[in-house]
Design a protein around this motif. Sequence first.
Motif, PDB file in Angstrom:
ATOM      1  N   THR A  76       0.834  -1.200   0.000  1.00  0.00           N
ATOM      2  CA  THR A  76       0.000   0.000   0.000  1.00  0.00           C
ATOM      3  C   THR A  76       0.868   1.250   0.000  1.00  0.00           C
ATOM      4  N   ARG A  77       1.892   1.262   0.845  1.00  0.00           N
ATOM      5  CA  ARG A  77       2.774   2.424   0.932  1.00  0.00           C
ATOM      6  C   ARG A  77       3.517   2.656  -0.392  1.00  0.00           C
ATOM      7  N   LEU A  78       4.004   1.598  -1.020  1.00  0.00           N
ATOM      8  CA  LEU A  78       4.706   1.742  -2.303  1.00  0.00           C
ATOM      9  C   LEU A  78       3.773   2.264  -3.385  1.00  0.00           C
ATOM     10  N   ALA A  79       2.524   1.828  -3.362  1.00  0.00           N
ATOM     11  CA  ALA A  79       1.544   2.324  -4.336  1.00  0.00           C
ATOM     12  C   ALA A  79       1.259   3.807  -4.103  1.00  0.00           C
ATOM     13  N   HIS A  80       1.126   4.205  -2.837  1.00  0.00           N
ATOM     14  CA  HIS A  80       0.879   5.614  -2.520  1.00  0.00           C
ATOM     15  C   HIS A  80       2.055   6.489  -2.933  1.00  0.00           C
ATOM     16  N   ARG A  81       3.263   5.970  -2.825  1.00  0.00           N
ATOM     17  CA  ARG A  81       4.457   6.714  -3.212  1.00  0.00           C
ATOM     18  C   ARG A  81       4.642   6.759  -4.730  1.00  0.00           C
ATOM     19  N   GLY A  82       3.888   5.942  -5.455  1.00  0.00           N
ATOM     20  CA  GLY A  82       4.044   5.892  -6.903  1.00  0.00           C
ATOM     21  C   GLY A  82       5.195   5.017  -7.359  1.00  0.00           C
ATOM     22  N   GLU A  83       5.672   4.131  -6.482  1.00  0.00           N
ATOM     23  CA  GLU A  83       6.779   3.249  -6.842  1.00  0.00           C
ATOM     24  C   GLU A  83       6.292   1.969  -7.494  1.00  0.00           C
ATOM     25  N   LEU A  84       5.012   1.673  -7.334  1.00  0.00           N
ATOM     26  CA  LEU A  84       4.406   0.545  -8.034  1.00  0.00           C
ATOM     27  C   LEU A  84       2.950   0.877  -8.292  1.00  0.00           C
ATOM     28  N   THR A  85       2.350   0.113  -9.165  1.00  0.00           N
ATOM     29  CA  THR A  85       0.946   0.322  -9.493  1.00  0.00           C
ATOM     30  C   THR A  85       0.213  -1.003  -9.409  1.00  0.00           C
ATOM     31  N   GLU A  86      -1.078  -0.917  -9.166  1.00  0.00           N
ATOM     32  CA  GLU A  86      -1.930  -2.101  -9.116  1.00  0.00           C
ATOM     33  C   GLU A  86      -2.990  -1.959 -10.184  1.00  0.00           C
ATOM     34  N   SER A  87      -3.135  -2.966 -11.003  1.00  0.00           N
ATOM     35  CA  SER A  87      -4.139  -2.962 -12.056  1.00  0.00           C
ATOM     36  C   SER A  87      -4.705  -4.364 -12.192  1.00  0.00           C
ATOM     37  N   ASN A  88      -6.008  -4.469 -12.131  1.00  0.00           N
ATOM     38  CA  ASN A  88      -6.699  -5.762 -12.227  1.00  0.00           C
ATOM     39  C   ASN A  88      -6.135  -6.770 -11.227  1.00  0.00           C
ATOM     40  N   GLY A  89      -5.807  -6.287 -10.023  1.00  0.00           N
ATOM     41  CA  GLY A  89      -5.341  -7.185  -8.971  1.00  0.00           C
ATOM     42  C   GLY A  89      -3.890  -7.595  -9.075  1.00  0.00           C
ATOM     43  N   ARG A  90      -3.136  -7.012 -10.001  1.00  0.00           N
ATOM     44  CA  ARG A  90      -1.745  -7.362 -10.181  1.00  0.00           C
ATOM     45  C   ARG A  90      -0.874  -6.134  -9.981  1.00  0.00           C
ATOM     46  N   TYR A  91       0.246  -6.307  -9.325  1.00  0.00           N
ATOM     47  CA  TYR A  91       1.170  -5.211  -9.049  1.00  0.00           C
ATOM     48  C   TYR A  91       2.292  -5.189 -10.081  1.00  0.00           C
ATOM     49  N   ARG A  92       2.802  -3.954 -10.301  1.00  0.00           N
ATOM     50  CA  ARG A  92       3.914  -3.774 -11.239  1.00  0.00           C
ATOM     51  C   ARG A  92       4.764  -2.638 -10.721  1.00  0.00           C
ATOM     52  N   LEU A  93       6.073  -2.846 -10.694  1.00  0.00           N
ATOM     53  CA  LEU A  93       6.996  -1.790 -10.295  1.00  0.00           C
ATOM     54  C   LEU A  93       7.084  -0.737 -11.381  1.00  0.00           C
ATOM     55  N   LEU A  94       7.213   0.504 -10.962  1.00  0.00           N
ATOM     56  CA  LEU A  94       7.355   1.599 -11.926  1.00  0.00           C
ATOM     57  C   LEU A  94       8.776   2.100 -11.938  1.00  0.00           C
TER      58      LEU A  94
END
Length: 176
Positions: A158-176
């Motif tokens: 959750t914290r990494l997503a809020h920081r914009g370091e990863l994204t979640e789409s259709n239940g799958r995470y991806r590093l940015l």
Amino acid sequence: MYAVVGCNECANMWLVTDPETSETAKCSRCGKTHRTAKLKRFFESEERAAARQARSALLAKKRGDSAAFAEVDHVADLEAAVEDAGIGDREYLESSGIDADAVDEAASRAEGSGGGSRSRTEVVRDAVDALDDPTEAAVVDRAAADGVPADAAREILTRLAHRGELTESNGRYRLL
């Protein structure tokens, strides 16, 4: 160098870093691995922000929303506005009667800032990167196998997503 590329399976568009040197790129939506040299490049730039803006414009055009997109600010400006909106973490903690400095120190200890071992955040990031299907459950299981408690792994995602370091789409995470 950044390139906006498209998947020939699901029509997803995403950014590829260093398309000239990377051999393969994995679609963030369907997971198909593509040879980078064969991917259609819709836009290329030395600047990540320019590539992100071009991707946003292409997605708006694809959905028939070019006129509406032209009326909004640059993607980076919108992100800055979101960051400035609302109350910050530090202000929230202090208004709740919690010592924000103590929280920062505890977070540093929890993430394993000392020694030669990897921090919990590094373990979670590595799990997202290593998995073929990085769902929350799979990432949490992988991180737990490397010693990160499940609740901590979920919080770090959750914290990494809020920081914009990863994204979640259709239940799958991806590093940015």
